[in-house]
Design a protein around this motif. Structure first.
Motif, PDB file in Angstrom:
ATOM      1  N   GLN A   1       0.835  -1.206   0.000  1.00 27.32           N
ATOM      2  CA  GLN A   1       0.000   0.000   0.000  1.00 27.32           C
ATOM      3  C   GLN A   1       0.866   1.252   0.000  1.00 27.32           C
ATOM      4  OE1 GLN A   1      -0.651   2.501   2.563  1.00 27.32           O
ATOM      5  NE2 GLN A   1      -2.004   3.496   1.074  1.00 27.32           N
ATOM      6  N   ARG A   2       1.881   1.283   0.861  1.00 32.10           N
ATOM      7  CA  ARG A   2       2.746   2.459   0.958  1.00 32.10           C
ATOM      8  C   ARG A   2       3.613   2.630  -0.284  1.00 32.10           C
ATOM      9  NH1 ARG A   2       4.830   1.557   7.222  1.00 32.10           N
ATOM     10  NH2 ARG A   2       2.918   2.273   8.262  1.00 32.10           N
TER      11      ARG A   2
ATOM     12  N   LEU B   1       4.470   5.359  -5.508  1.00 36.71           N
ATOM     13  CA  LEU B   1       4.592   5.351  -6.968  1.00 36.71           C
ATOM     14  C   LEU B   1       3.541   6.263  -7.597  1.00 36.71           C
ATOM     15  CD1 LEU B   1       5.773   4.310  -9.602  1.00 36.71           C
ATOM     16  CD2 LEU B   1       4.329   2.265  -9.366  1.00 36.71           C
ATOM     17  N   LYS B   2       2.329   6.250  -7.065  1.00 36.50           N
ATOM     18  CA  LYS B   2       1.264   7.106  -7.589  1.00 36.50           C
ATOM     19  C   LYS B   2       1.592   8.586  -7.368  1.00 36.50           C
ATOM     20  CE  LYS B   2      -2.388   3.658  -6.969  1.00 36.50           C
ATOM     21  NZ  LYS B   2      -3.563   3.253  -6.151  1.00 36.50           N
TER      22      LYS B   2
ATOM     23  N   GLN C   1       8.646   4.121   5.961  1.00 38.13           N
ATOM     24  CA  GLN C   1       8.529   5.554   6.253  1.00 38.13           C
ATOM     25  C   GLN C   1       7.344   6.211   5.553  1.00 38.13           C
ATOM     26  OE1 GLN C   1      12.319   7.589   5.698  1.00 38.13           O
ATOM     27  NE2 GLN C   1      13.422   5.716   6.210  1.00 38.13           N
ATOM     28  N   GLY C   2       6.621   5.446   4.755  1.00 37.05           N
ATOM     29  CA  GLY C   2       5.424   5.979   4.129  1.00 37.05           C
ATOM     30  C   GLY C   2       5.582   6.354   2.672  1.00 37.05           C
ATOM     31  N   ALA C   3       4.457   6.711   2.055  1.00 37.74           N
ATOM     32  CA  ALA C   3       4.392   6.994   0.616  1.00 37.74           C
ATOM     33  C   ALA C   3       5.269   8.177   0.208  1.00 37.74           C
ATOM     34  CB  ALA C   3       2.947   7.238   0.205  1.00 37.74           C
TER      35      ALA C   3
END
Length: 200
Positions: free
Chosen positions: A81-82, A87-88, A186-188
């Motif tokens: 998910q992250r 990438l998005k 560390q997140g998106a």
């Protein structure tokens, strides 16, 4: 008798140029953290669409590679998910560069992760995320090439089981060279920043 002034000027210029030399070359080009690492290599696996995929099929593209399994209760879906959210975000800022990236999910649980199951899993995170599977012996061989250790855990009540595995999110270059690990923990935003750093 020649005047000494020009010699002094030339000497000063020489010293100046010598002093400037290191400054001009002191700006280092970022070296990839995984540059030269023996990670990755040829493989032949089955895609979620039933087609055969080889590592060389992705030549010319950057590759995000993750080893996991669809029945994972927490780590794998969180990492995916992250990473795919990162990438998005990167694609929103750099759509043309994002088209050069192929995300790949390789199962370490081929007994349960059929192409159909993989499709349901990958579609939940990104339309271009490609799930790959294969016979257990091939998965083991590929995992070794990518320096990923895994093992089957004890059976749970009801017959289910967990898989123990390392959860690296690798970024490879267009020639299949290892570049870095993406900081999914560390997140998106951190993932998007790392992609911005390396994808050209």
């Amino acid at each position: 008798m020649p005047r000494p002034f020009p010699m002094i000027v030339l000497a000063a210029i020489s010293l100046f140029l010598a002093a400037c030399g290191p400054i001009q070359t002191a700006t280092p080009i970022d070296e990839a953290p995984l540059a030269g690492a023996r990670i990755g290599g040829p493989f032949e696996l089955t895609g979620e669409d039933g087609k055969t995929y080889r590592w060389s099929d992705f030549d010319g593209e950057y590759r995000i590679v993750y080893f996991g399994y669809t029945y994972c209760p927490d780590v794998c879906p969180t990492d995916m998910q992250r990473t795919m959210a990162g990438l998005k975000k990167f694609a929103k800022a750099q759509p043309q560069l994002a088209e050069k990236i192929q995300p790949i999910f390789i199962t370490v649980d081929p007994e349960r992760d059929t192409p159909t199951v993989l499709t349901e899993f990958t579609d939940a995170f990104h339309p271009r995320l490609l799930g790959l599977t294969g016979p257990p012996e091939k998965i083991e061989e590929v995992a070794k090439k990518f320096a990923v250790a895994y093992s089957k855990g004890e059976e749970q009540p009801g017959g289910g089981y967990l898989m123990n595995h390392q959860s690296f999110v690798y970024l490879f270059g267009p020639k299949g060279e290892p570049i870095a690990t993406l900081p999914a923990d560390q997140g998106a935003d951190a993932v998007a920043a790392e992609l911005t750093r390396w994808v050209r």
